[in-house]
Write a protein that holds these residues in place. Structure first.
Motif, short mmCIF file in Angstrom:
data_model
loop_
_atom_site.label_atom_id
_atom_site.label_comp_id
_atom_site.label_asym_id
_atom_site.label_seq_id
_atom_site.Cartn_x
_atom_site.Cartn_y
_atom_site.Cartn_z
N ASP A 130 27.66 44.78 46.92
CA ASP A 130 27.81 45.69 45.80
C ASP A 130 29.17 45.53 45.14
OD1 ASP A 130 25.31 46.64 46.35
OD2 ASP A 130 26.00 48.44 47.42
N ARG A 131 30.19 45.33 45.98
CA ARG A 131 31.54 45.17 45.42
C ARG A 131 31.62 43.92 44.56
NH1 ARG A 131 35.94 42.38 46.01
NH2 ARG A 131 35.07 41.11 47.69
N LEU A 132 31.05 42.81 45.07
CA LEU A 132 31.08 41.56 44.32
C LEU A 132 30.28 41.67 43.03
CD1 LEU A 132 30.70 38.94 47.19
CD2 LEU A 132 32.76 39.44 45.86
N ARG A 133 29.12 42.37 43.11
CA ARG A 133 28.32 42.54 41.90
C ARG A 133 29.09 43.33 40.84
NH1 ARG A 133 23.69 46.58 42.66
NH2 ARG A 133 25.55 47.89 42.55
N ASP A 134 29.75 44.42 41.26
CA ASP A 134 30.53 45.22 40.31
C ASP A 134 31.70 44.42 39.76
OD1 ASP A 134 28.78 47.26 40.85
OD2 ASP A 134 30.13 48.29 42.26
N GLU A 135 32.31 43.61 40.65
CA GLU A 135 33.45 42.81 40.22
C GLU A 135 33.03 41.77 39.19
OE1 GLU A 135 36.26 39.55 42.35
OE2 GLU A 135 36.16 41.51 43.33
N LEU A 136 31.88 41.13 39.46
CA LEU A 136 31.39 40.13 38.52
C LEU A 136 31.00 40.77 37.19
CD1 LEU A 136 29.22 37.87 40.85
CD2 LEU A 136 31.35 37.23 39.71
N ALA A 137 30.42 41.97 37.28
CA ALA A 137 30.02 42.65 36.05
C ALA A 137 31.23 43.02 35.21
CB ALA A 137 29.21 43.90 36.39
N ALA A 138 32.37 43.23 35.86
CA ALA A 138 33.58 43.62 35.14
C ALA A 138 34.38 42.43 34.65
CB ALA A 138 34.46 44.50 36.03
N ARG A 139 34.03 41.23 35.12
CA ARG A 139 34.79 40.05 34.71
C ARG A 139 34.39 39.62 33.30
NH1 ARG A 139 34.52 36.01 39.96
NH2 ARG A 139 35.86 37.25 41.34
N PRO A 140 35.35 39.12 32.53
CA PRO A 140 35.00 38.61 31.20
C PRO A 140 34.24 37.29 31.31
CG PRO A 140 37.31 38.18 31.69
CD PRO A 140 36.79 39.03 32.81
N LEU A 141 33.43 37.03 30.29
CA LEU A 141 32.77 35.73 30.18
C LEU A 141 33.81 34.70 29.78
CD1 LEU A 141 29.62 36.87 28.16
CD2 LEU A 141 29.85 36.68 30.64
N GLN A 142 33.75 33.54 30.38
CA GLN A 142 34.72 32.50 30.07
C GLN A 142 33.99 31.32 29.43
OE1 GLN A 142 37.24 31.30 33.29
NE2 GLN A 142 37.99 29.47 32.24
N LEU A 143 34.36 31.02 28.19
CA LEU A 143 33.75 29.91 27.45
C LEU A 143 34.80 28.84 27.22
CD1 LEU A 143 31.94 32.08 24.74
CD2 LEU A 143 31.00 31.28 26.90
N PRO A 144 34.68 27.66 27.82
CA PRO A 144 35.64 26.60 27.56
C PRO A 144 35.50 26.09 26.13
CG PRO A 144 33.83 25.78 28.90
CD PRO A 144 33.64 27.26 28.79
#
Length: 240
Positions: A130-144
């Motif tokens: 759950d922590r990782l899911r929430d953390e991923l949901a809060a991370r910005p999308l990164q577009l090279p």
């Protein structure tokens, strides 16, 4: 401790019921006696098999020691003198039965503890998931983004409400020109920001971006351009 005494204590050792000094003495003999280790393995397997044959129950603290003591008392009480003297059997001959009795008595506790540990591990794993899911949901999308000797990334907020363009290697725009960042999607091309280049790292704050965009790109535009569509050459792009 001699070998015979250690053999007598193997059942208690397999169940973890020995005092620390007794366990240490048994372990010293186990290290040097392969036969003793083989006997211990049998007791460990018997205890494990019996443990999984029981329904889980919750026992109070100290129950295992009291159960083991009760089993010992019953074994002692059941020993009645024979009518005629007979040679005593070696201790090692009755050790397996004693081991099974102790393992059976303590099996409920063994399984309860094992299941409790498994449940705690599962809860910890679920919490981590759950922590990782929430953390991923809060991370910005990164577009090279790269091209024309420059490279970097576009970071987009999870809700597309804002973003950042981070670039290296893009020199200042020629006089009378500026750089323009565009998003592209079913709607066509839409301006996201205009900026000048830099000799060093460049960071540009971006406004809200369309969720349906499929890529972003940078063009070199003449100053005074309307900004409703790209007019200059495309210099950098995210993957298509």
């Amino acid at each position: 401790m001699n070998l015979e005494a250690a053999r007598e204590l193997l059942p208690d050792y397999a169940l973890g019921l020995l005092e620390p000094d007794e366990a240490a003495a048994v372990e010293r003999l186990l290290a040097s006696e392969p036969g003793l280790r083989a006997e211990l393995q049998q007791y460990l397997q018997a205890a494990e098999a019996l443990a999984f044959a029981y329904e889980p129950v919750e026992l109070p603290p100290g129950a295992a020691e009291r159960i083991a003591a009760g089993v010992r008392d019953r074994i002692a009480a059941a020993s009645t003198p024979a009518p005629e003297p007979i040679p005593l059997r070696p201790r090692s001959a009755i050790a397996p039965w004693r081991a099974i009795a102790l393992a059976s008595a303590a099996a409920s506790l063994v399984l309860a503890v094992g299941l409790a540990a498994a449940v705690m591990a599962w809860l910890d794993a679920r919490s981590e998931s759950d922590r990782l899911r929430d953390e991923l949901a809060a991370r910005p999308l990164q577009l090279p983004i790269s091209g024309d000797g420059a490279a970097g990334a576009i970071y987009v907020a999870p809700d597309f409400s804002s973003g950042l363009l981070v670039l290296r290697g893009l020199p200042p725009a020629p006089q009378g020109h500026h750089y323009q960042l565009w998003s592209e999607g079913p709607y066509g091309a839409r301006s996201a920001a205009d900026f000048e280049g830099s000799q060093g790292p460049l960071v540009v704050q971006l406004p809200e971006l369309p969720r349906e965009m499929t890529r972003m790109f940078v063009t070199l535009e003449p100053d005074g351009a309307a900004g409703d569509r790209p007019q200059g050459p495309e210099l950098l792009s995210t993957p298509r």
